[in-house]
Design an enzyme around this catalytic site. Structure first.
Site, PDB file in Angstrom:
ATOM      1  N   THR A  78       0.822  -1.201   0.000  1.00 50.37           N
ATOM      2  CA  THR A  78       0.000   0.000   0.000  1.00 50.37           C
ATOM      3  C   THR A  78       0.864   1.262   0.000  1.00 50.37           C
ATOM      4  OG1 THR A  78      -1.391   1.277   1.542  1.00 50.37           O
ATOM      5  CG2 THR A  78      -0.110  -0.452   2.510  1.00 50.37           C
ATOM      6  N   ASP A  79       0.281   2.372  -0.434  1.00 48.28           N
ATOM      7  CA  ASP A  79       1.003   3.646  -0.334  1.00 48.28           C
ATOM      8  C   ASP A  79       1.066   4.145   1.115  1.00 48.28           C
ATOM      9  OD1 ASP A  79      -1.679   4.358  -0.054  1.00 48.28           O
ATOM     10  OD2 ASP A  79      -1.671   5.920  -1.592  1.00 48.28           O
ATOM     11  N   GLU A  80       0.252   3.538   1.993  1.00 45.30           N
ATOM     12  CA  GLU A  80       0.209   4.023   3.383  1.00 45.30           C
ATOM     13  C   GLU A  80       1.540   3.824   4.103  1.00 45.30           C
ATOM     14  OE1 GLU A  80      -3.351   3.329   5.568  1.00 45.30           O
ATOM     15  OE2 GLU A  80      -4.542   3.026   3.766  1.00 45.30           O
ATOM     16  N   TYR A  90      -1.692  -0.727  11.007  1.00 45.31           N
ATOM     17  CA  TYR A  90      -1.836  -1.387   9.696  1.00 45.31           C
ATOM     18  C   TYR A  90      -0.639  -1.088   8.798  1.00 45.31           C
ATOM     19  CZ  TYR A  90      -3.245  -1.802   4.781  1.00 45.31           C
ATOM     20  OH  TYR A  90      -3.269  -2.089   3.431  1.00 45.31           O
ATOM     21  N   LYS A 118       2.334  -3.578   7.273  1.00 43.29           N
ATOM     22  CA  LYS A 118       2.607  -3.751   5.839  1.00 43.29           C
ATOM     23  C   LYS A 118       4.057  -3.362   5.528  1.00 43.29           C
ATOM     24  CE  LYS A 118       0.132  -4.760   2.921  1.00 43.29           C
ATOM     25  NZ  LYS A 118      -0.247  -6.079   2.356  1.00 43.29           N
TER      26      LYS A 118
HETATM   27  P1  NAD Z   1      -9.601  -7.497   2.250  1.00 47.26           P
HETATM   28  O1  NAD Z   1      -9.600  -7.230   3.718  1.00 47.26           O
HETATM   29  O2  NAD Z   1     -10.834  -7.227   1.465  1.00 47.26           O
HETATM   30  O3  NAD Z   1      -9.196  -9.019   1.975  1.00 47.26           O
HETATM   31  C1  NAD Z   1      -8.176  -9.661   2.661  1.00 47.26           C
HETATM   32  C2  NAD Z   1      -8.323 -11.151   2.422  1.00 47.26           C
HETATM   33  O4  NAD Z   1      -7.224 -11.816   3.084  1.00 47.26           O
HETATM   34  C3  NAD Z   1      -9.597 -11.757   2.987  1.00 47.26           C
HETATM   35  O5  NAD Z   1     -10.185 -12.621   2.046  1.00 47.26           O
HETATM   36  C4  NAD Z   1      -9.138 -12.534   4.216  1.00 47.26           C
HETATM   37  O6  NAD Z   1      -9.936 -13.657   4.504  1.00 47.26           O
HETATM   38  C5  NAD Z   1      -7.732 -12.939   3.788  1.00 47.26           C
HETATM   39  N1  NAD Z   1      -6.844 -13.213   4.926  1.00 47.26           N
HETATM   40  C6  NAD Z   1      -6.676 -12.449   6.042  1.00 47.26           C
HETATM   41  N2  NAD Z   1      -5.773 -13.039   6.857  1.00 47.26           N
HETATM   42  C7  NAD Z   1      -5.355 -14.164   6.227  1.00 47.26           C
HETATM   43  C8  NAD Z   1      -4.410 -15.180   6.555  1.00 47.26           C
HETATM   44  N3  NAD Z   1      -3.734 -15.146   7.710  1.00 47.26           N
HETATM   45  N4  NAD Z   1      -4.227 -16.190   5.683  1.00 47.26           N
HETATM   46  C9  NAD Z   1      -4.914 -16.240   4.512  1.00 47.26           C
HETATM   47  N5  NAD Z   1      -5.829 -15.316   4.163  1.00 47.26           N
HETATM   48  C10 NAD Z   1      -6.041 -14.288   5.002  1.00 47.26           C
HETATM   49  O7  NAD Z   1      -8.366  -6.661   1.693  1.00 47.26           O
HETATM   50  P2  NAD Z   1      -8.179  -5.967   0.271  1.00 47.26           P
HETATM   51  O8  NAD Z   1      -8.718  -4.585   0.337  1.00 47.26           O
HETATM   52  O9  NAD Z   1      -8.648  -6.899  -0.777  1.00 47.26           O
HETATM   53  O10 NAD Z   1      -6.585  -5.841   0.229  1.00 47.26           O
HETATM   54  C11 NAD Z   1      -5.801  -6.884  -0.350  1.00 47.26           C
HETATM   55  C12 NAD Z   1      -4.328  -6.513  -0.253  1.00 47.26           C
HETATM   56  O11 NAD Z   1      -4.098  -5.293  -0.957  1.00 47.26           O
HETATM   57  C13 NAD Z   1      -3.846  -6.264   1.179  1.00 47.26           C
HETATM   58  O12 NAD Z   1      -2.552  -6.796   1.291  1.00 47.26           O
HETATM   59  C14 NAD Z   1      -3.805  -4.753   1.304  1.00 47.26           C
HETATM   60  O13 NAD Z   1      -2.808  -4.355   2.222  1.00 47.26           O
HETATM   61  C15 NAD Z   1      -3.447  -4.359  -0.110  1.00 47.26           C
HETATM   62  N6  NAD Z   1      -3.923  -3.024  -0.522  1.00 47.26           N
HETATM   63  C16 NAD Z   1      -5.228  -2.681  -0.352  1.00 47.26           C
HETATM   64  C17 NAD Z   1      -5.663  -1.428  -0.776  1.00 47.26           C
HETATM   65  C18 NAD Z   1      -7.101  -1.018  -0.652  1.00 47.26           C
HETATM   66  O14 NAD Z   1      -7.440   0.136  -0.938  1.00 47.26           O
HETATM   67  N7  NAD Z   1      -8.019  -1.894  -0.265  1.00 47.26           N
HETATM   68  C19 NAD Z   1      -4.755  -0.516  -1.337  1.00 47.26           C
HETATM   69  C20 NAD Z   1      -3.409  -0.912  -1.491  1.00 47.26           C
HETATM   70  C21 NAD Z   1      -3.017  -2.179  -1.086  1.00 47.26           C
END
Ligand code: NAD
Length: 361
Positions: free
Chosen positions: A133-135, A158, A162
């Site tokens: 993430t950019d965070e 968080y 990350k």
């Molecule tokens: P989300 O919370 O919707 O989904 C996370 C998924 O990971 C869920 O299906 C959950 O069941 C699974 N999970 C959690 N812990 C787990 C574990 N220990 N083992 C296996 N599975 C596990 O998150 P998202 O928004 O889809 O984000 C996905 C990734 O992208 C993350 O790594 C997040 O940091 C990154 N990201 C998200 C955003 C955003 O805006 N949502 C932006 C940049 C990066």
């Protein structure tokens, strides 16, 4: 032969969108690994489930023996690590699981991949994609952008978790030569996002004529990217990125939170006018905009994030394809068309309550 990818966190918001795109566009064989936490939902993968190239495994990325068994069995050419605890407010209330999944879980994947990659059977073009993430970069003032060279300076549990995971991933390239690539993306929006996040939360609260909680003065700025654009960017990095490198992905779309909420209200007014919404009529609220409500700020709330995504554009030819108003319209329409999905999610523990204010429960 089709490539085999292990995609972790595949039942979450971005992971499920990625899996469906990869099956559609890449003819890839996907092994989905997901723990199915509150944020994971098999319904997000409907469509993928019928594809013969798709397999779902319920499990934890921190379960080393399981991860090793999957690597041995499926001999993937990549792991794409989306699995994470992903909500900043929850990380303020309960940071431990962020360390367990985001840090220890990623470390466990890296360790298993190290043995796999340096063993006899892994494809030589194997890659580990760490989706971040950019965070992790911390907060910007009113000018400037995050580049791949911006030092990490995370402010929430968080983003700290990350950042730690990204540092481990980078260290596995530098120390062992594991072909790791890291993507740092801005705020995603689109179908299948869990309604604790800003855009779906505002849509669902507005539909029920509930106040739309805007943290602080609402002027915190984020860069917004449509989820499919992020997924395609990750795919480009997976196929053409250089191991050991980082790639920023962004939407070229800075908006303050209050601008985002205004935009959600405008699209809703167009697609489902307040004058036709029984909850709005019953509550005597004329416009969705009247629901806006400024509430106590999030502790440690970063002021501004902005991404310079020129590297990935220049080197890999990727840039986001969706303009914000178009992506937002698709998103609002998706939620309106999928109210059953929303109802099912909220039949569990989550009630769209305020999170992330410790000591005020
Ligand atoms: P989300 O919370 O919707 O989904 C996370 C998924 O990971 C869920 O299906 C959950 O069941 C699974 N999970 C959690 N812990 C787990 C574990 N220990 N083992 C296996 N599975 C596990 O998150 P998202 O928004 O889809 O984000 C996905 C990734 O992208 C993350 O790594 C997040 O940091 C990154 N990201 C998200 C955003 C955003 O805006 N949502 C932006 C940049 C990066």
């Amino acid at each position: 032969m089709a490539e085999t990818y292990i995609v972790t966190g595949a039942a979450g918001f971005i992971g499920s969108n990625f899996v469906k795109l990869a099956l559609e566009r890449e003819d890839a064989r996907i092994v989905a690994l997901d723990k199915l936490t509150y944020a994971g939902n098999l319904a997000n993968l409907s469509g993928a489930q019928d594809n013969p190239g798709f397999e779902f495994v319920k499990g934890d990325i921190a379960d080393g023996p399981l991860v090793r068994k999957l690597l041995e069995t499926y001999q993937p050419s990549a792991i794409v690590n989306f699995a994470a605890e992903s909500h900043v407010d929850r990380s303020i209330d309960s940071p431990a699981c962020f360390v367990e999944t985001n840090v220890t879980g990623t470390f466990t994947l890296l360790e298993a991949c190290r043995d796999y990659f340096f063993g006899a059977t892994a494809p030589r073009h194997f890659r580990f994609i760490q989706v971040s993430t950019d965070e992790v970069y911390g907060s910007l003032g009113s000018t400037g952008y995050f580049t791949e060279k911006t030092p990490y300076s995370p402010n929430s549990p968080y983003s700290a978790s990350k950042a730690a995971a990204d540092h481990f991933a980078g260290a596995y390239f530098a120390t062992y030569g594991l072909p790791v690539l890291i993507t740092n993306c801005s705020n995603n929006y689109g179908p299948f996002q869990f309604p604790e996040k800003l855009i779906p939360l505002m849509i669902l609260k507005a539909l029920e004529a509930q106040p739309l909680p805007i943290y602080g003065d609402g002027r915190n700025i984020r860069d917004w990217i449509f989820v499919e654009d992020h997924c395609l960017g990750v795919m480009e990095v997976l196929k053409r990125g250089v191991p050991g490198e980082k790639y920023n992905l962004g939407g070229n779309c800075e908006r303050s939170n209050v601008e985002v909420v205004d935009a959600v209200c405008a699209v809703l007014e167009d697609l489902f006018p307040a004058s036709e919404n029984p909850a709005m009529i019953q509550g005597g609220v004329v416009s969705y905009l009247d629901l806006k409500s400024f509430v106590k700020d999030r502790p440690g709330h970063d002021r501004r994030y902005a991404i310079d995504a020129s590297r990935v554009k220049n080197e890999l030819g990727w840039s986001p394809g969706h303009e914000f108003n178009e992506g937002l319209r698709r998103t609002v329409k998706w939620y309106l068309d999928n109210l059953d999905w929303c109802r099912d999610i909220r039949s569990g523990k989550y009630r769209m309550e305020r999170l992330g204010l410790p000591g005020e429960k």
